[in-house]
Scaffold this motif. Sequence first.
Motif, PDB file in Angstrom:
ATOM      1  N   SER A  99      50.738  -5.158   9.401  1.00 49.65           N
ATOM      2  CA  SER A  99      49.619  -5.851   8.754  1.00 49.65           C
ATOM      3  C   SER A  99      49.780  -7.370   8.847  1.00 49.65           C
ATOM      4  O   SER A  99      50.867  -7.880   9.127  1.00 49.65           O
ATOM      5  CB  SER A  99      49.534  -5.434   7.288  1.00 49.65           C
ATOM      6  OG  SER A  99      50.730  -5.781   6.634  1.00 49.65           O
ATOM      7  N   PHE A 100      48.681  -8.075   8.575  1.00 48.91           N
ATOM      8  CA  PHE A 100      48.642  -9.545   8.684  1.00 48.91           C
ATOM      9  C   PHE A 100      49.756 -10.227   7.915  1.00 48.91           C
ATOM     10  O   PHE A 100      50.230 -11.286   8.296  1.00 48.91           O
ATOM     11  CB  PHE A 100      47.278 -10.072   8.208  1.00 48.91           C
ATOM     12  CG  PHE A 100      46.983  -9.726   6.758  1.00 48.91           C
ATOM     13  CD1 PHE A 100      47.298 -10.610   5.746  1.00 48.91           C
ATOM     14  CD2 PHE A 100      46.396  -8.507   6.419  1.00 48.91           C
ATOM     15  CE1 PHE A 100      47.040 -10.277   4.414  1.00 48.91           C
ATOM     16  CE2 PHE A 100      46.129  -8.171   5.107  1.00 48.91           C
ATOM     17  CZ  PHE A 100      46.461  -9.056   4.082  1.00 48.91           C
ATOM     18  N   ASP A 101      50.209  -9.621   6.808  1.00 45.20           N
ATOM     19  CA  ASP A 101      51.231 -10.251   5.971  1.00 45.20           C
ATOM     20  C   ASP A 101      52.612  -9.615   6.149  1.00 45.20           C
ATOM     21  O   ASP A 101      53.551  -9.955   5.435  1.00 45.20           O
ATOM     22  CB  ASP A 101      50.813 -10.158   4.496  1.00 45.20           C
ATOM     23  CG  ASP A 101      50.514  -8.711   4.091  1.00 45.20           C
ATOM     24  OD1 ASP A 101      50.593  -7.811   4.961  1.00 45.20           O
ATOM     25  OD2 ASP A 101      50.206  -8.486   2.905  1.00 45.20           O
ATOM     26  N   ILE A 127      41.001 -12.298   7.576  1.00 43.77           N
ATOM     27  CA  ILE A 127      42.114 -11.589   8.223  1.00 43.77           C
ATOM     28  C   ILE A 127      41.892 -11.566   9.731  1.00 43.77           C
ATOM     29  O   ILE A 127      40.809 -11.227  10.208  1.00 43.77           O
ATOM     30  CB  ILE A 127      42.248 -10.156   7.658  1.00 43.77           C
ATOM     31  CG1 ILE A 127      42.692 -10.256   6.197  1.00 43.77           C
ATOM     32  CG2 ILE A 127      43.239  -9.338   8.474  1.00 43.77           C
ATOM     33  CD1 ILE A 127      42.690  -8.961   5.433  1.00 43.77           C
ATOM     34  N   ARG A 128      42.940 -11.971  10.463  1.00 40.69           N
ATOM     35  CA  ARG A 128      42.826 -12.097  11.918  1.00 40.69           C
ATOM     36  C   ARG A 128      43.310 -10.811  12.597  1.00 40.69           C
ATOM     37  O   ARG A 128      44.371 -10.286  12.250  1.00 40.69           O
ATOM     38  CB  ARG A 128      43.687 -13.270  12.390  1.00 40.69           C
ATOM     39  CG  ARG A 128      43.077 -14.079  13.508  1.00 40.69           C
ATOM     40  CD  ARG A 128      43.871 -15.348  13.724  1.00 40.69           C
ATOM     41  NE  ARG A 128      45.246 -15.062  14.129  1.00 40.69           N
ATOM     42  CZ  ARG A 128      45.624 -14.755  15.384  1.00 40.69           C
ATOM     43  NH1 ARG A 128      44.733 -14.719  16.342  1.00 40.69           N
ATOM     44  NH2 ARG A 128      46.883 -14.510  15.666  1.00 40.69           N
ATOM     45  N   PHE A 129      42.528 -10.317  13.528  1.00 41.46           N
ATOM     46  CA  PHE A 129      42.903  -9.105  14.268  1.00 41.46           C
ATOM     47  C   PHE A 129      43.506  -9.506  15.611  1.00 41.46           C
ATOM     48  O   PHE A 129      43.052 -10.455  16.242  1.00 41.46           O
ATOM     49  CB  PHE A 129      41.678  -8.209  14.481  1.00 41.46           C
ATOM     50  CG  PHE A 129      41.350  -7.369  13.275  1.00 41.46           C
ATOM     51  CD1 PHE A 129      40.922  -7.963  12.098  1.00 41.46           C
ATOM     52  CD2 PHE A 129      41.496  -5.987  13.314  1.00 41.46           C
ATOM     53  CE1 PHE A 129      40.631  -7.191  10.980  1.00 41.46           C
ATOM     54  CE2 PHE A 129      41.210  -5.207  12.210  1.00 41.46           C
ATOM     55  CZ  PHE A 129      40.778  -5.802  11.035  1.00 41.46           C
ATOM     56  N   THR A 130      44.496  -8.755  16.049  1.00 43.70           N
ATOM     57  CA  THR A 130      45.158  -9.131  17.304  1.00 43.70           C
ATOM     58  C   THR A 130      45.148  -8.002  18.337  1.00 43.70           C
ATOM     59  O   THR A 130      45.728  -8.143  19.399  1.00 43.70           O
ATOM     60  CB  THR A 130      46.625  -9.533  17.035  1.00 43.70           C
ATOM     61  OG1 THR A 130      47.266  -8.444  16.351  1.00 43.70           O
ATOM     62  CG2 THR A 130      46.721 -10.781  16.197  1.00 43.70           C
ATOM     63  N   THR A 131      44.525  -6.851  18.007  1.00 42.85           N
ATOM     64  CA  THR A 131      44.480  -5.749  18.979  1.00 42.85           C
ATOM     65  C   THR A 131      43.046  -5.239  19.091  1.00 42.85           C
ATOM     66  O   THR A 131      42.188  -5.609  18.299  1.00 42.85           O
ATOM     67  CB  THR A 131      45.371  -4.556  18.556  1.00 42.85           C
ATOM     68  OG1 THR A 131      44.663  -3.748  17.593  1.00 42.85           O
ATOM     69  CG2 THR A 131      46.683  -5.012  17.954  1.00 42.85           C
ATOM     70  N   GLN A 132      42.841  -4.363  20.086  1.00 47.04           N
ATOM     71  CA  GLN A 132      41.500  -3.764  20.251  1.00 47.04           C
ATOM     72  C   GLN A 132      41.425  -2.396  19.567  1.00 47.04           C
ATOM     73  O   GLN A 132      40.434  -1.689  19.695  1.00 47.04           O
ATOM     74  CB  GLN A 132      41.197  -3.556  21.739  1.00 47.04           C
ATOM     75  CG  GLN A 132      40.819  -4.810  22.478  1.00 47.04           C
ATOM     76  CD  GLN A 132      42.002  -5.349  23.239  1.00 47.04           C
ATOM     77  OE1 GLN A 132      42.680  -4.609  23.930  1.00 47.04           O
ATOM     78  NE2 GLN A 132      42.260  -6.625  23.107  1.00 47.04           N
ATOM     79  N   THR A 133      42.469  -2.000  18.860  1.00 42.73           N
ATOM     80  CA  THR A 133      42.512  -0.625  18.347  1.00 42.73           C
ATOM     81  C   THR A 133      41.679  -0.453  17.082  1.00 42.73           C
ATOM     82  O   THR A 133      41.425  -1.412  16.340  1.00 42.73           O
ATOM     83  CB  THR A 133      43.947  -0.229  17.980  1.00 42.73           C
ATOM     84  OG1 THR A 133      44.396  -1.086  16.932  1.00 42.73           O
ATOM     85  CG2 THR A 133      44.867  -0.338  19.164  1.00 42.73           C
ATOM     86  N   ASP A 134      41.306   0.802  16.849  1.00 47.61           N
ATOM     87  CA  ASP A 134      40.689   1.165  15.580  1.00 47.61           C
ATOM     88  C   ASP A 134      41.750   1.173  14.469  1.00 47.61           C
ATOM     89  O   ASP A 134      41.475   0.896  13.308  1.00 47.61           O
ATOM     90  CB  ASP A 134      40.007   2.527  15.696  1.00 47.61           C
ATOM     91  CG  ASP A 134      40.898   3.586  16.339  1.00 47.61           C
ATOM     92  OD1 ASP A 134      41.890   3.216  16.997  1.00 47.61           O
ATOM     93  OD2 ASP A 134      40.602   4.787  16.189  1.00 47.61           O
ATOM     94  N   THR A 139      45.583  -0.626   8.980  1.00 45.83           N
ATOM     95  CA  THR A 139      46.791  -1.363   8.602  1.00 45.83           C
ATOM     96  C   THR A 139      46.456  -2.541   7.695  1.00 45.83           C
ATOM     97  O   THR A 139      47.059  -2.726   6.630  1.00 45.83           O
ATOM     98  CB  THR A 139      47.493  -1.879   9.883  1.00 45.83           C
ATOM     99  OG1 THR A 139      47.490  -0.837  10.841  1.00 45.83           O
ATOM    100  CG2 THR A 139      48.898  -2.322   9.586  1.00 45.83           C
ATOM    101  N   HIS A 140      45.474  -3.343   8.127  1.00 52.75           N
ATOM    102  CA  HIS A 140      45.116  -4.521   7.322  1.00 52.75           C
ATOM    103  C   HIS A 140      44.454  -4.110   6.003  1.00 52.75           C
ATOM    104  O   HIS A 140      44.654  -4.773   4.987  1.00 52.75           O
ATOM    105  CB  HIS A 140      44.171  -5.434   8.107  1.00 52.75           C
ATOM    106  CG  HIS A 140      44.812  -6.053   9.314  1.00 52.75           C
ATOM    107  ND1 HIS A 140      46.115  -6.479   9.332  1.00 52.75           N
ATOM    108  CD2 HIS A 140      44.320  -6.316  10.552  1.00 52.75           C
ATOM    109  CE1 HIS A 140      46.399  -6.980  10.532  1.00 52.75           C
ATOM    110  NE2 HIS A 140      45.325  -6.891  11.286  1.00 52.75           N
ATOM    111  N   LEU A 141      43.676  -3.035   6.051  1.00 52.12           N
ATOM    112  CA  LEU A 141      43.011  -2.590   4.825  1.00 52.12           C
ATOM    113  C   LEU A 141      44.056  -2.162   3.785  1.00 52.12           C
ATOM    114  O   LEU A 141      43.952  -2.512   2.595  1.00 52.12           O
ATOM    115  CB  LEU A 141      42.052  -1.431   5.144  1.00 52.12           C
ATOM    116  CG  LEU A 141      41.067  -1.049   4.048  1.00 52.12           C
ATOM    117  CD1 LEU A 141      40.150  -2.220   3.697  1.00 52.12           C
ATOM    118  CD2 LEU A 141      40.194   0.147   4.484  1.00 52.12           C
ATOM    119  N   LEU A 142      45.068  -1.439   4.237  1.00 48.51           N
ATOM    120  CA  LEU A 142      46.156  -1.035   3.329  1.00 48.51           C
ATOM    121  C   LEU A 142      46.820  -2.280   2.729  1.00 48.51           C
ATOM    122  O   LEU A 142      47.032  -2.359   1.513  1.00 48.51           O
ATOM    123  CB  LEU A 142      47.217  -0.233   4.098  1.00 48.51           C
ATOM    124  CG  LEU A 142      46.931   1.248   4.346  1.00 48.51           C
ATOM    125  CD1 LEU A 142      47.838   1.780   5.452  1.00 48.51           C
ATOM    126  CD2 LEU A 142      47.128   2.056   3.064  1.00 48.51           C
TER     127      LEU A 142
END
Length: 381
Positions: A99-101, A127-134, A139-142
Amino acid sequence: MCGIVGYIGSQPPVDFLIRGLRMLEYRGYDSAGVAVNDSNKKIRCVKTPGRIDVLDKLVQEQLQPLQAAGLNGVFSGIGHTRWATHGLPTKENAHPHISFDGAVAVVHNGVIENYQTVKNELQKKGIRFTTQTDTESITHLLAFYLKEEQAKEESKTLSAEDLILRVVNLTLSQLHGTYGLAILFRDYPDIMVGAKFGSPLIFGIGKGESFLTSDAATLAGYTDRIITLSDHEVVCFTASDYSLHHRDTGTVQPRIEVLDIDPSQVDKGGFEHYMLKEIFEQPEAVRNTLRGRFDYDSATAKFGGLNLSAAQLLSVQRIMMTACGTSWHASLVGEYQIEMLSRIPVEVEYASELRYRNPPLDKNTLLFALTQSGETADTLA
Ligand code: GLU
């Protein structure tokens, strides 16, 4: 279809994780990775496109020395073989996702259909995303909910397990799609979570250690007590304890089964030889391959590599399949199935012939090139 392993206990997890991932190789994958909690309260992650051998080497170099100490004698880790549905099989897109943190690591099998909506919402929050995955959305939501819950005054009265369950339930309630999940927490390295909807997940109860896996065979020699998770179930566990929860009914009574596999028979699954095993596994193999790939609501399917639009698919007038050996035989089966279902004419050609011909392939012809090893020279040519 790809796989998940997880471990908490008194042993460095890497040996179980890598061994387990090797045993899940038969499910097909394009990349792999592991994440462990190290002794500095940090999640360490190693991932790579390609084979488990490559991952194993990286893990020996980068992870083994780091995690030698564990944290207060407790080791936890998760591993994954990915079969890409969203984003190319690259190192960035491989799981685990952190996750981002840095607070949460996730491995996921399946497809999150509303990931773009979740992603948009999280991006609005910075929140910054770094992949193309679903999967990155999960992960970030958790981590987002975890941070929010940890900051609440009332959460100070909650046990770590209750807090984590609350975060996991909040997250799952936002997701549409299929998942087998293993979740690792930086701040709670002695607790792990598994969750299932549509992708297989099995929890193994050891002596002072606990396991997660997509295939019970990986547990042979480690434990013979397992719980097969049902859809909408979450297992929250430490090395020595666990609890099982259902979305609708709350805490549920665990159904412990006895795993009856002789470790020496694991590879051949009790059959006399591999060919027999593979023949009998065909229905299950096909089911596993397709699981989570179909989107019944919009009558479509998600496959890495086959990402044609509906309009493009409708313009297909002829299908050609080219392959060698086993893949050629598989193509013949495909020919029958595709013609029966789509009413589009299919031809199967040996790649070793096709490469030296100059057949008329117009723009409405869809060509499938099949190779089991990924290295068949004629097919690649
Ligand atoms: N949908 C996820 C991805 O593309 C998981 C694929 C899988 O099941 O391995 O990364």
